[in-house]
Design a protein around this motif. Structure first.
Motif, mmCIF file in Angstrom:
data_model
loop_
_atom_site.group_PDB
_atom_site.id
_atom_site.type_symbol
_atom_site.label_atom_id
_atom_site.label_comp_id
_atom_site.label_asym_id
_atom_site.label_seq_id
_atom_site.Cartn_x
_atom_site.Cartn_y
_atom_site.Cartn_z
ATOM 1 N N LYS A 179 0.840 -1.202 0.000
ATOM 2 C CA LYS A 179 0.000 0.000 0.000
ATOM 3 C C LYS A 179 0.874 1.251 0.000
ATOM 4 C CE LYS A 179 -3.516 -2.786 0.383
ATOM 5 N NZ LYS A 179 -3.066 -4.046 -0.119
ATOM 6 N N SER A 232 -5.547 -7.731 -5.529
ATOM 7 C CA SER A 232 -4.139 -7.429 -5.712
ATOM 8 C C SER A 232 -3.369 -8.697 -6.077
ATOM 9 C CB SER A 232 -3.583 -6.814 -4.436
ATOM 10 O OG SER A 232 -4.214 -5.580 -4.186
ATOM 11 N N ASN A 289 -7.298 -7.042 -11.365
ATOM 12 C CA ASN A 289 -7.886 -5.836 -10.806
ATOM 13 C C ASN A 289 -8.333 -4.919 -11.933
ATOM 14 O OD1 ASN A 289 -8.135 -5.703 -8.053
ATOM 15 N ND2 ASN A 289 -6.094 -4.899 -7.708
ATOM 16 N N THR A 290 -9.426 -4.232 -11.728
ATOM 17 C CA THR A 290 -9.899 -3.301 -12.749
ATOM 18 C C THR A 290 -9.291 -1.916 -12.570
ATOM 19 O OG1 THR A 290 -11.828 -2.808 -11.384
ATOM 20 C CG2 THR A 290 -12.071 -4.514 -13.078
ATOM 21 N N GLY A 291 -8.644 -1.693 -11.459
ATOM 22 C CA GLY A 291 -7.998 -0.405 -11.197
ATOM 23 C C GLY A 291 -6.518 -0.610 -10.930
ATOM 24 N N PRO A 292 -5.838 0.462 -10.575
ATOM 25 C CA PRO A 292 -4.404 0.352 -10.266
ATOM 26 C C PRO A 292 -4.162 -0.575 -9.079
ATOM 27 C CG PRO A 292 -5.097 2.655 -10.408
ATOM 28 C CD PRO A 292 -6.333 1.831 -10.454
ATOM 29 N N ASP A 293 -3.109 -1.337 -9.158
ATOM 30 C CA ASP A 293 -2.748 -2.275 -8.080
ATOM 31 C C ASP A 293 -1.411 -1.809 -7.507
ATOM 32 O OD1 ASP A 293 -2.051 -4.350 -6.429
ATOM 33 O OD2 ASP A 293 -2.286 -5.917 -7.935
#
Length: 140
Positions: A48, A100, A130-134
C-alpha cells in the motif's frame, strides 16, 4: 480461530453459489520483501503506502506465524487441506480472485500442493485482474 466455519456461515447467509473455502486452515500472515531491502508483515500493509512511497517493488512473499513486524521469524510451511484438494480435482473451472496480484492471487499458490493440484486438473483456469491500479504491482 476457525476460518472454514466462518466462510461457510457467510456463504450460507449470502446464498452464494459454488464452493468458497480457504486452501488451508493454517493461521499465517503474509510477509513481503521489497527490492530496497525492507519488509512488511500483514496483508493490510502489503504494497500500500510502502511501495508507493519508497518506489520499491515487491520481490518475494512468504508466510510467517506472527503479525509482529519486529519479530525475527522463519518462513512457515503449510499444505493444502484434503477437502480443498478434492474440490480442485473435481472443479469445472478454477477462478483466481480479483484483487491485488501478490496478496490475492500469488499467496494462494504458497501452500504446498496447490500448484500441483491446479496443474493436474484439466479445466479452464480464469484470472480476473484488478480493474484499477494495483499498488502491489509497482515496478512491474
Amino acid at each position: 480461530r476457525d476460518i472454514v466455519t466462518a466462510i461457510y456461515l457467510i456463504h450460507k447467509l449470502l446464498g452464494a453459489k459454488g464452493n468458497v473455502r480457504p486452501l488451508t486452515g493454517a493461521n499465517l500472515h503474509i510477509r513481503t520483501y521489497y527490492q530496497d531491502g525492507t519488509e512488511e508483515v500483514g496483508q493490510h500493509r502489503m504494497g500500500k503506502a510502502r511501495a508507493a512511497a519508497l518506489k520499491s517493488k515487491i520481490i518475494k512473499i512468504d508466510l510467517v506465524e506472527h503479525l509482529d513486524p519486529d519479530a525475527v521469524q522463519e518462513p512457515q510451511d503449510c499444505e493444502i487441506d484434503i477437502v480443498s484438494s478434492e474440490f480442485i480435482a473435481s472443479a469445472d473451472v478454477i477462478a483466481f480472485p480479483m484483487g491485488s496480484f501478490f496478496s490475492s492471487v500469488l499467496v494462494n499458490l504458497l501452500p504446498r500442493g496447490v500448484g500441483r493440484a491446479i496443474t493436474r486438473r484439466q479445466c479452464p483456469k480464469v484470472y480476473i485482474p484488478n480493474t484499477g491500479p494495483d499498488p502491489e504491482m509497482f515496478g512491474y
